[in-house]
Enzyme design. Structure first.
Site, PDB file in Angstrom:
ATOM      1  N   CYS A   1      40.544  50.280  49.213  1.00  0.00           N
ATOM      2  CA  CYS A   1      41.403  51.016  50.150  1.00  0.00           C
ATOM      3  C   CYS A   1      42.848  50.556  50.001  1.00  0.00           C
ATOM      4  O   CYS A   1      43.772  51.266  50.382  1.00  0.00           O
ATOM      5  CB  CYS A   1      40.931  50.815  51.579  1.00  0.00           C
ATOM      6  SG  CYS A   1      40.515  49.121  51.959  1.00  0.00           S
TER       7      CYS A   1
ATOM      8  N   GLU B   1      39.635  54.673  58.956  1.00  0.00           N
ATOM      9  CA  GLU B   1      40.515  54.345  57.830  1.00  0.00           C
ATOM     10  C   GLU B   1      40.202  55.403  56.786  1.00  0.00           C
ATOM     11  O   GLU B   1      39.115  55.409  56.208  1.00  0.00           O
ATOM     12  CB  GLU B   1      40.154  52.947  57.348  1.00  0.00           C
ATOM     13  CG  GLU B   1      41.096  52.382  56.332  1.00  0.00           C
ATOM     14  CD  GLU B   1      40.577  51.065  55.790  1.00  0.00           C
ATOM     15  OE1 GLU B   1      40.225  50.172  56.584  1.00  0.00           O
ATOM     16  OE2 GLU B   1      40.498  50.948  54.563  1.00  0.00           O
TER      17      GLU B   1
END
Lengths: 510, 510
Positions: free
Chosen positions: B284, B247
Site C-alpha cells: 500500500c 484504506e
C-alpha cells in the site's frame, strides 16, 4: 433574481425586514474558494494566534451583546433572559477554546526517536501531530440562534482547530446570523487575520451546494433527522467523501424507578415539566419519553405532570414550519392505539406561532407494536412528552432495550438503589448519562459529551460541545526522519511551545 | 450448496485444498449475533483483562509461527523471510496494544467536579471516558496475510478497545486466516474469554452482509478502491450508518529535487528500485509516482532505475486476479500519450502468477491532460512506477498540486536544501511525510500515522497502524452527577486503575 431571505417575528408572524438573498451556486463557490485561500493563514497563526482571535471574538460578541440579543429575540421569541444566557455561553465557549489552544494537548504531539535496535524492526524518527482538515461548513440550528449558530460551538471549535468556516445561516434568524458574523469578522481582522476566515451563506440549495463543494473538508450540522440525513448522504456520496458531524434528533429517555417515585413524586413531576417545556420544548435534549411505574407513586408523578401541563403558558415557537411540524407530530402520536392525551394546555389565541403543551400516556405493552413504537421513539420537537407506564421491571427493560440512540439518558432512582441493569442498557443508547437529573442544560466543559448513537449523532465518536469538539476538525500527520529545519514548531525537539507530549512512549508535561 | 473456498498456491496456480465454504446470509447473521452477545464480556474484562488476552494471542502466534509462516508462504508466495518478519510484526503489534491498555491514556478520562459558581452557569459533576463501539468487521488485506489480516492491526486494535471482531478472510489466503483465527481463539479462551470474540467469515457476499448487519458497529478495511468504496457506500447507506475505516489505494509520490539528484543519483535509483519492487510491488506504500528533474542528474537516476528494472527477477504475485489487474493497469498506462516504457524486466516463463516489473516515463507537461493525469494518478498495484520528469520547479509544483491523497509523500532534497513550498504541498496530500527516504516499511509505534486524505483513507482522521489505531473503535460517554456506586472503575474519584486523566482542566499523571 434569487429569492430574498426575510427576517420574521414569530410573535406576530410578520416579515420585519429583508436581510439578504439566497446564494447562487456561483456565490457559494466563491465563498468556499476564498475560505480555502485563507486556510493557510489561519493555520500559520498557530494556537497562540488563534487563541488571540477567539478571545477578541468573545469580546466583540459581548460588546455588541445588547443589539445581538435584541435581534435574536425578535427572530426567535426565546426571550431576552434566555438569550443573554446564550450569548454568555457563546462568548464563554470562544474563550474556552482559546484555553484549549493554550493548553496544547489537543495537538496530540507524539515523538518516537529513531531506534536502530527497535523490535521488530529498526525504527526511523517519527513525529506525529494533528493538523486542520481545511474549510468546514457549519449549519446553524433553529433553536439556538447564538450558541449553536454563527458564534456557536461548531464555529468556535473549527476556527480554534485552524479551519476556516462557512456557515449556512438558519432561515429562522438570518439577521442575527449576519450581525454575529460581522462581530466575529471584526475580531478576526483585529487579530491580524482576514475576515474571510468566516463565510456566511443563505438558502437551502446553498446548503447542499456547500456540502458538495470540493473545498469543504468537513461538515457540522444541528437540525432535523430528515434534512440532516439528506446532507449526510450528500457528504458520503461525494467523489471524496468528507466527515459529517450531524446532530439529527434525540429522544432523551428518562427512567423513573418505583423507589424514586415513592421518594419524590412531586419534585420529579415539577422538574420534568420545566425540562420538557423549557424553550417551548425546542431543545435537542428535551426529555421526549419518560418511563414511569404504572400505579402507586408513578400515578402521582403522572397526575402532577398533567396538572402542570394544563397550567402551562405557551410562548411562540421559532418558526411557522416548526410549529406546523409540532402540531402534526403531536396529533399523529395522540391518535396511536393505546395512547391517551393525559393533558393539554389551553389552545393559545392571538397572533404568532403559539403552540400548546401536550402530555401523552401509554402503557408499555402497547409499544410491542412496531408502528406504535416507531412513532413514539421518534423525536417530536416541541413541548410534548410521552409517559410510558411500565407494569414491572421486565417490561421496562424490554422496552428500553429497543430505544434508538440519544444524546442523553436519565435515571431517577431511590437514595439507596443500584439499578445496574437499566443503567447498562441506557448507556449503550446515549452519550451522556444523567443521574437523578434532567437532560436540558449542557455544561461547556472539558468533560462534556454532547453526541450519542445514531440518530442523535451521525458519528457517535464525536461531541459538538466541550473541549473535545475540536477533535472533529483535525487529522494526524507524521514526519519521518525530518531535519529540524523542516519541522513545524510543535514537533521541534526543544518544544518551543511547551506542549504536553508523548516521547518514546512516555507522557511528558513541559 | 454454497461455493467452496479454495486455497491456491500462486507459484503453481493450483488448488491445494478446500478450506471452507462461502458463508450464507444466515451464517453471517449468526456470527454477528454471537459477536454481539460476547461484547459485554470483552468490555467487562477491562484494559487489564484484554491486555492479558492480547499477550497470550502474541504467544500463541509465535508458538504456531512455523506452521503459520509455511501456510502463508504457500498461499501468498511472499517468501518465508518476509513472512517471518510479518509474523514478528503481528505479535509485536498485539503486545504493543497490551502496552497501550496498560498505559490507559487511550481512555481519555476527563473529570470536571461540580461547580455551583462556574461561568457561564453552575456545572454538575461530569466524568467522561471512551467506551467500545461494539462488534467490528475487519476485511483482511491480500498483501499482508498476517499483519493486515486476522492477526493484524485492525483486529488487535479493535480487540484492545473492547470490541469483538468478525474478520472477512481474504480469498487469497483462507487457510492462513483459519489457522491464525484458531491461534487467537485459543488465547482468548486462555484469558478466560469466549472464543467468539473473534469470528471469521468467507465469501464476497458475506462481506457485504457483514457491513450491513445491524450488530456491526464499525468496519476496518484494507483493499482496492473499487471494492472498498462499494463497502463504504453500504456502510453509509445503512439505516444507522457506521464508521468505515478503509484504506483504498495510495500513489505515494516521491519528489527528487535537482540538488538531491546531483548529490546521490545512484543511491536514490537503487533504493527506489528496491522500494517499488519490494513484495512484487504489492505494498500500500509502494512509491507509484516519482518526480525527477528532466535532464542533468535526473537523467542519471532515470537511467540507473531503468537498468535495475531490466535486471529485476520477478516472483509470483498474490493471486491470478491481482496479476490480471496489474497487467491491465500496466498496459493502459503504457499506451497513454506521452508515456514511454523506459524499461521492463524479462517476461517470466513458467507456472504461477509471475509478472514483469515496468518503469514508465512521462514529461510533466503531458499531465496537463485530464485523462492522462487521471490514469497516472490512480494506483497500479504491482511492480510498476511512473517517472514524471519536470522541466522546472513551477512545473513540479503545478503537477504536485493536483495529486490525490496518499498514505505517504517522500521528498529527496539536498543536504542544505529547504524545499518548504513542495513540502507544504505534499503534506496537504499525505498522512506521513518521509524525508530522504522511501515509503515502504511502516513502523509500529506510538507516533505512527498510516492513513491520509482520500482515497488513501476513507477517513483521514484515522490511522490503521500504531497506538492511535485504537481510537477508531471507541466513543465517549459522560456520567453526570453519578454516585460512586454507579460509576465504572475508570471514573472513580480514587482512580483505582491509576490512569492518566484530566481533572478540572489540569492533566494529571497517577
Amino acid at each position: 433574481m434569487s429569492p430574498t431571505v426575510e427576517s420574521i417575528d414569530p410573535r406576530t408572524g410578520k416579515v420585519v425586514e429583508v436581510v439578504a438573498h439566497e446564494f447562487s451556486p456561483d456565490e457559494v463557490d466563491a465563498t468556499c474558494e476564498v475560505a480555502a485561500s485563507v486556510a493557510p493563514l489561519l493555520d500559520e497563526a498557530g494556537p497562540r494566534g488563534r487563541a488571540r482571535m477567539l478571545r477578541l471574538m468573545a469580546d466583540e460578541l459581548d460588546s455588541d451583546g445588547d443589539k445581538i440579543v435584541e435581534l435574536a429575540d425578535r427572530e426567535s421569541a426565546l426571550g431576552t433572559t434566555r438569550l443573554r444566557g446564550e450569548l454568555a455561553r457563546s462568548s464563554f465557549q470562544l474563550r474556552m477554546f482559546a484555553a484549549v489552544l493554550d493548553d496544547g494537548a489537543y495537538l496530540n504531539v507524539t515523538i518516537d526517536h529513531a531506534d536502530p535496535d527497535a523490535a521488530p524492526a529498526p525504527r526511523p524518527d517519527l513525529r506525529r501531530m494533528l493538523v486542520p482538515l481545511g474549510p468546514v461548513a457549519v449549519f446553524g440550528a433553529s433553536n439556538f440562534p447564538l450558541a449553536f449558530s454563527v458564534p456557536g460551538g461548531d464555529v468556535a471549535s473549527a476556527l480554534a482547530s485552524g479551519c476556516p468556516v462557512v456557515v449556512k445561516a438558519h432561515p429562522a434568524h438570518p439577521a442575527t446570523a449576519q450581525r454575529c458574523a460581522e462581530a466575529l469578522r471584526r475580531a478576526a481582522v483585529g487579530a491580524g487575520l482576514p475576515l474571510e476566515v468566516l463565510g456566511l451563506v443563505h438558502g437551502g440549495a446553498a446548503g447542499a451546494d456547500l456540502v458538495r463543494h470540493p473545498a469543504i473538508r468537513a461538515v457540522g450540522f444541528t437540525g432535523s433527522l430528515l434534512g440532516g440525513r439528506a446532507l449526510f448522504d450528500l457528504a458520503c456520496a461525494r467523489p471524496e467523501p468528507i466527515p459529517f458531524f450531524g446532530e439529527l434528533g434525540s429522544l432523551n429517555p428518562v427512567v423513573v424507578t418505583a423507589a424514586a417515585a415513592a421518594e419524590r413524586a412531586d419534585a420529579i413531576a415539577a422538574d420534568l415539566l420545566a425540562s420538557f417545556t423549557n424553550g417551548v420544548g425546542q431543545f435537542c435534549t428535551k426529555p421526549g419519553i419518560v418511563f414511569l411505574p404504572a400505579g402507586g407513586q408513578g400515578r402521582r408523578v403522572r397526575d402532577s405532570l398533567a396538572t402542570g401541563t394544563r397550567e402551562y403558558q405557551p410562548t411562540a415557537m421559532l418558526a411557522e414550519r416548526i410549529r406546523a411540524g409540532y402540531w402534526a407530530g403531536a396529533d399523529v402520536r395522540a391518535q396511536l392505539p393505546g395512547v391517551d392525551v393525559l393533558a393539554e394546555s389551553a389552545v393559545p389565541e392571538g397572533t404568532g406561532f403559539l403552540a400548546p403543551a401536550r402530555l401523552l400516556g401509554v402503557p408499555a405493552h402497547e409499544l410491542r407494536d412496531e408502528a406504535v413504537r416507531a412513532t413514539l421513539f421518534d423525536e417530536c420537537f416541541g413541548p410534548l412528552t410521552v409517559l410510558v407506564e411500565y407494569a414491572d421491571e421486565a417490561e421496562l427493560l424490554a422496552t428500553v432495550a429497543q430505544l434508538p440512540g440519544s444524546l442523553t439518558a436519565s435515571v431517577h432512582a431511590g437514595a439507596d438503589e443500584t439499578p445496574t441493569v437499566i443503567v447498562d442498557l441506557l448507556r449503550q443508547r446515549a452519550g451522556r448519562l444523567v443521574w437523578n437529573g434532567y437532560p436540558t442544560g449542557v455544561a461547556v466543559a472539558w468533560a462534556t459529551q454532547h453526541g450519542g448513537p445514531y440518530p442523535s449523532s451521525t458519528d457517535s465518536r464525536s461531541t459538538s460541545v466541550g473541549a473535545a469538539a475540536i477533535e472533529r476538525w483535525l487529522r494526524p500527520i507524521a514526519y519521518q526522519s525530518t531535519p529540524a529545519r523542516m519541522l513545524p514548531d510543535a514537533l521541534q525537539e526543544s518544544n518551543p511551545w511547551r506542549l504536553p507530549r508523548r516521547v518514546d512512549g512516555a507522557q511528558q508535561r513541559p
